[in-house]
Design an enzyme around this catalytic site. Sequence first.
Site, PDB file in Angstrom:
ATOM      1  N   LYS A   1     -13.978  -0.570  -4.900  1.00  0.00           N
ATOM      2  CA  LYS A   1     -15.159  -0.303  -4.093  1.00  0.00           C
ATOM      3  C   LYS A   1     -16.255   0.365  -4.925  1.00  0.00           C
ATOM      4  O   LYS A   1     -17.444   0.056  -4.774  1.00  0.00           O
ATOM      5  CB  LYS A   1     -14.787   0.574  -2.899  1.00  0.00           C
ATOM      6  CG  LYS A   1     -13.946  -0.135  -1.848  1.00  0.00           C
ATOM      7  CD  LYS A   1     -13.596   0.801  -0.696  1.00  0.00           C
ATOM      8  CE  LYS A   1     -12.777   0.079   0.366  1.00  0.00           C
ATOM      9  NZ  LYS A   1     -12.413   0.971   1.491  1.00  0.00           N
TER      10      LYS A   1
ATOM     11  N   HIS B   1       8.876 -26.955   3.731  1.00  0.00           N
ATOM     12  CA  HIS B   1       8.180 -28.122   3.201  1.00  0.00           C
ATOM     13  C   HIS B   1       7.551 -27.855   1.830  1.00  0.00           C
ATOM     14  O   HIS B   1       6.814 -28.697   1.318  1.00  0.00           O
ATOM     15  CB  HIS B   1       7.100 -28.578   4.195  1.00  0.00           C
ATOM     16  CG  HIS B   1       7.679 -29.023   5.503  1.00  0.00           C
ATOM     17  ND1 HIS B   1       7.986 -30.330   5.789  1.00  0.00           N
ATOM     18  CD2 HIS B   1       8.049 -28.305   6.603  1.00  0.00           C
ATOM     19  CE1 HIS B   1       8.493 -30.412   7.006  1.00  0.00           C
ATOM     20  NE2 HIS B   1       8.546 -29.188   7.516  1.00  0.00           N
TER      21      HIS B   1
ATOM     22  N   GLU C   1       0.807  -1.224   0.000  1.00  0.00           N
ATOM     23  CA  GLU C   1       0.000   0.000   0.000  1.00  0.00           C
ATOM     24  C   GLU C   1       0.841   1.275   0.000  1.00  0.00           C
ATOM     25  O   GLU C   1       0.532   2.218  -0.730  1.00  0.00           O
ATOM     26  CB  GLU C   1      -0.953   0.006   1.200  1.00  0.00           C
ATOM     27  CG  GLU C   1      -2.043  -1.046   1.118  1.00  0.00           C
ATOM     28  CD  GLU C   1      -3.149  -0.798   2.125  1.00  0.00           C
ATOM     29  OE1 GLU C   1      -3.955   0.131   1.917  1.00  0.00           O
ATOM     30  OE2 GLU C   1      -3.205  -1.539   3.132  1.00  0.00           O
TER      31      GLU C   1
END
Length: 326
Positions: free
Chosen positions: A320, A229, A213
Site C-alpha cells: 500500500k 477435470h 494472513e
Amino acid sequence: MKKLVENFPNQLREAFDIANRATLSPKNNIQNVIITGLGGSGIGGTIVSELVSDNCPVPVSINKDYFLPAFTGPNTLVIISSYSGNTEETLQAMEQAIAKKAQVICITSGGKVAELASKHNFDVITIPGGNPPRSCIGYSLVQLIKIFTFYKLAPESLLNEVKGCITLLEKENQHITQEALHIAKELNNKLPIIYSLGGSEGVCVRFRQQINENSKMLCWHHVFPEMNHNELVGWTSKNDALKVITFHTSFDYARTKKRYEVCKPVFEKYSSGVIDIVAKGQNKLEQFIYLINIGDWISVYIAEIKNIDAVEVNIINHLKNELSKF
C-alpha cells in the site's frame, strides 16, 4: 487475533442486533446484484452468494477488482463492502456504480466509503471498526444477509438462523478448539491443499486467506467437481510436504461425494495425509459458520506453534505504501 476468534459468537450477536436496527430504503426493480469488496471485507460476499444460490431470483456477482461489469446499471443493486471504508479498489468500483446510476448500499465502519455514501444519500450499515478486517467477517456477512432478506432475495428466515449459529458455536466451543489444535499440529511445516465439495467454496477461500494472513503460509484451494477435470491429473508423484484438508457439509451432492470417495485414496497416496473436517449444524448457514470458526482457530493455533504474530500484515502495508507513491 486469538481473542478476536474467541469472541466470534459475540460478534455474531452484535452483528444480528445491528442488522435488526438497520434502516434500508426501497429499491426499484432489482434485476441483478453485485457485491464488491476484497480480502476480509469481500469474503462475506462469496459466502452469502452460495447461501442464497438456491433461492435468489436474480443473478449475484462477486467483484474483487477496480472495475464493475459492463451490465451494471440502474436495475443493479451494488453492495459496497469495505471494512475500513478506504479500500482503493472498492472505492473506484463505487465511483463506477455512481456513474452507472446503480442502486447502492454500503457496509463499512467509516472512511471514504461513508463520506461518499453521505454525499450521494446512499443507505449505509455502519459496523464497528478498529480491528483487522479478516477478524470481522461476522459483521459483514450478517449485514449482507439482512440486505438479501429485506429485498426478498433470500428467505426471511435466513437472518434468524444467525441466532442458531451463536448457540452452535458456544455449545461446540470445546470440540472446535480441540480439533483445531490437533489439525494445526498436523499442518505445521506442511503445504495445505484445501478442497470443498460443491457449494461451499467460500469456506475454502476463507480458510486459505486465514492461513495466508494469520499463519503466514502459502496454500491453495480447489473445489469438487471442477478439480476432477484438471487438478486431479497433477496428483502423480509423492510429496510428503503436502497435506490435504477437506470441508464437508450435509448438503454436499451425492454424486460429488462419490467423486471424493474415489479421489481420496489418490490424495493419501501422494501426500502426507488427508484431514476431513465435517460441519455441524442444522442448516447451511450454521454449517458454514461452524467451518469458518474451526478454520479460524486452526490458523491462529498454527501462528502460536510457529511463535509468530498472527495480526501483522507488514507485506500488505508495504504494498500500500508503494502504491501511494503513484
